[in-house]
Enzyme design. Sequence first.
Site, PDB file in Angstrom:
ATOM      1  N   ASP A  17       0.929  -0.943  -0.450  1.00  0.00           N
ATOM      2  CA  ASP A  17       0.029   0.304   0.111  1.00  0.00           C
ATOM      3  C   ASP A  17       0.744   0.991  -0.447  1.00  0.00           C
ATOM      4  O   ASP A  17       2.016   1.465   1.144  1.00  0.00           O
ATOM      5  CB  ASP A  17      -0.664  -0.301   1.329  1.00  0.00           C
ATOM      6  CG  ASP A  17      -1.895   1.292   1.616  1.00  0.00           C
ATOM      7  OD1 ASP A  17      -1.457   2.127   0.921  1.00  0.00           O
ATOM      8  OD2 ASP A  17      -2.749   0.562   2.347  1.00  0.00           O
ATOM      9  N   ILE A  18       0.537   2.158  -1.232  1.00  0.00           N
ATOM     10  CA  ILE A  18       1.275   2.584  -1.211  1.00  0.00           C
ATOM     11  C   ILE A  18       1.444   4.334  -0.205  1.00  0.00           C
ATOM     12  O   ILE A  18       2.800   4.801  -0.070  1.00  0.00           O
ATOM     13  CB  ILE A  18       1.938   4.151  -2.688  1.00  0.00           C
ATOM     14  CG1 ILE A  18       2.690   4.610  -3.076  1.00  0.00           C
ATOM     15  CG2 ILE A  18       0.390   4.651  -2.822  1.00  0.00           C
ATOM     16  CD1 ILE A  18       3.086   4.920  -4.039  1.00  0.00           C
ATOM     17  N   ASN A  31      -6.036  13.378 -10.596  1.00  0.00           N
ATOM     18  CA  ASN A  31      -6.693  13.596 -12.292  1.00  0.00           C
ATOM     19  C   ASN A  31      -6.715  15.024 -12.010  1.00  0.00           C
ATOM     20  O   ASN A  31      -6.218  15.943 -11.356  1.00  0.00           O
ATOM     21  CB  ASN A  31      -8.121  13.243 -11.458  1.00  0.00           C
ATOM     22  CG  ASN A  31      -9.618  13.801 -10.784  1.00  0.00           C
ATOM     23  OD1 ASN A  31      -9.307  15.222 -10.913  1.00  0.00           O
ATOM     24  ND2 ASN A  31      -9.291  12.817  -9.916  1.00  0.00           N
ATOM     25  N   GLY A  39      -9.549   5.462  -5.593  1.00  0.00           N
ATOM     26  CA  GLY A  39      -7.991   5.030  -6.120  1.00  0.00           C
ATOM     27  C   GLY A  39      -7.379   5.322  -5.479  1.00  0.00           C
ATOM     28  O   GLY A  39      -7.339   5.399  -3.689  1.00  0.00           O
ATOM     29  N   VAL A  40      -6.005   5.252  -5.583  1.00  0.00           N
ATOM     30  CA  VAL A  40      -5.027   5.818  -5.071  1.00  0.00           C
ATOM     31  C   VAL A  40      -4.570   6.414  -4.299  1.00  0.00           C
ATOM     32  O   VAL A  40      -4.193   6.944  -3.212  1.00  0.00           O
ATOM     33  CB  VAL A  40      -3.749   5.176  -5.403  1.00  0.00           C
ATOM     34  CG1 VAL A  40      -3.485   6.224  -7.028  1.00  0.00           C
ATOM     35  CG2 VAL A  40      -2.461   5.000  -4.894  1.00  0.00           C
ATOM     36  N   ASP A  41      -5.565   7.761  -5.716  1.00  0.00           N
ATOM     37  CA  ASP A  41      -5.945   9.175  -5.315  1.00  0.00           C
ATOM     38  C   ASP A  41      -7.000   9.525  -3.966  1.00  0.00           C
ATOM     39  O   ASP A  41      -6.264  10.119  -2.599  1.00  0.00           O
ATOM     40  CB  ASP A  41      -6.840   9.767  -6.635  1.00  0.00           C
ATOM     41  CG  ASP A  41      -6.490  11.429  -6.072  1.00  0.00           C
ATOM     42  OD1 ASP A  41      -5.936  12.310  -5.791  1.00  0.00           O
ATOM     43  OD2 ASP A  41      -7.336  12.195  -7.248  1.00  0.00           O
ATOM     44  N   SER A 130      -2.175   5.863 -14.130  1.00  0.00           N
ATOM     45  CA  SER A 130      -3.358   5.365 -15.287  1.00  0.00           C
ATOM     46  C   SER A 130      -3.855   3.514 -15.780  1.00  0.00           C
ATOM     47  O   SER A 130      -4.862   3.230 -16.243  1.00  0.00           O
ATOM     48  CB  SER A 130      -3.063   5.487 -16.757  1.00  0.00           C
ATOM     49  OG  SER A 130      -2.845   6.425 -16.843  1.00  0.00           O
ATOM     50  N   GLY A 132      -5.248   1.258 -13.291  1.00  0.00           N
ATOM     51  CA  GLY A 132      -6.545   1.713 -12.722  1.00  0.00           C
ATOM     52  C   GLY A 132      -8.120   2.343 -13.220  1.00  0.00           C
ATOM     53  O   GLY A 132      -8.739   1.678 -14.481  1.00  0.00           O
ATOM     54  N   TYR A 134      -8.085   4.974 -14.944  1.00  0.00           N
ATOM     55  CA  TYR A 134      -7.810   5.477 -16.473  1.00  0.00           C
ATOM     56  C   TYR A 134      -7.711   3.768 -17.152  1.00  0.00           C
ATOM     57  O   TYR A 134      -8.142   4.665 -18.834  1.00  0.00           O
ATOM     58  CB  TYR A 134      -6.569   6.824 -15.795  1.00  0.00           C
ATOM     59  CG  TYR A 134      -7.179   7.380 -16.064  1.00  0.00           C
ATOM     60  CD1 TYR A 134      -8.698   7.621 -15.005  1.00  0.00           C
ATOM     61  CD2 TYR A 134      -5.855   9.225 -15.867  1.00  0.00           C
ATOM     62  CE1 TYR A 134      -8.618   9.002 -15.046  1.00  0.00           C
ATOM     63  CE2 TYR A 134      -7.041   9.537 -15.257  1.00  0.00           C
ATOM     64  CZ  TYR A 134      -7.797  10.631 -15.492  1.00  0.00           C
ATOM     65  OH  TYR A 134      -7.619  11.721 -14.024  1.00  0.00           O
TER      66      TYR A 134
END
Length: 180
Positions: A17-18, A31, A39-41, A130, A132, A134
Site C-alpha cells: 500500500d503506497i 486527476n 483509487g490511490v488518489d 493510469s 486503474g 483510467y
Amino acid sequence: MIEQHLLNGRLIVETGDITEKNVDAVVNAANSSLMGGGGVDGAIHRRGGPEIKAECKTIRQTSYPDGLPAGEAVHTTAGELPAKYVIHTVGPIWKDGQANESEILSNAYRNSLQQASTLKLGSIAFPAISTGIYGYPREKAARVAFDSINDFLEKNDIPEKVFLVFYSELDAQIFLDSIR
Ligand code: ADP
C-alpha cells in the site's frame, strides 16, 4: 509478497500500500482537478489528511486554474503520511492507443522524477499510474513506465531509489513479465 531489484538496485518492484511507504515522496495518480478521486488518489487524501488538499487548492488557484494537464507533475506536503512529499501527476485516460497515451504516461513518470530531482530527494515511490480507473492496459503501461524510469535514472543520480508499488501480486507479476 514480491520484491525485485532492477537497474543496479535503483528500481525496486514490490507489492504493498503506497500510503504506508516511508520514502521521501510518494506519487499520486491524481486527476486534473487535484481535488481527490477514487483509487490511490482517494487513499492518499484519506490517510494524509486535509493539509494535502488545502495545498492542492492553492496550486489550482495560483498556477493551474484550468487543472493540471495530463503528463505534468506538482508537489505538496504529505500531511500525515510517512512520506515527506506527495508528487501529484495526471496520467492519460486510455482510449485506443492512438491518442498519445504512451507519450503522456512517459511524461507523467519523467516529470514526477524531475520534481524529486529538483527537491533533491533520495527516494520516490510510484503507483501503477493510469492502470486503474483510467484503463491503461497493464502490460503496455509496464513497458512505458520502465523505459521512462530507466531513461531518467541513466541521466540522473537523484533520486537514488525508485519504488514501483503494486497493489496486488498479480499486477506486480504482470509488470515483471512485461518488461522482459
Ligand atoms: P488511475 O486513475 O491513474 O488509473 P487508480 O488509482 O485508479 O489510478 O489506479 C492506479 C493503480 O493504483 C491501480 O493499479 C490500483 O490497483 C493501484 N492502487 C490503488 N490503491 C493503491 C494503494 N493504496 N497503493 C498502491 N497502489 C494502489
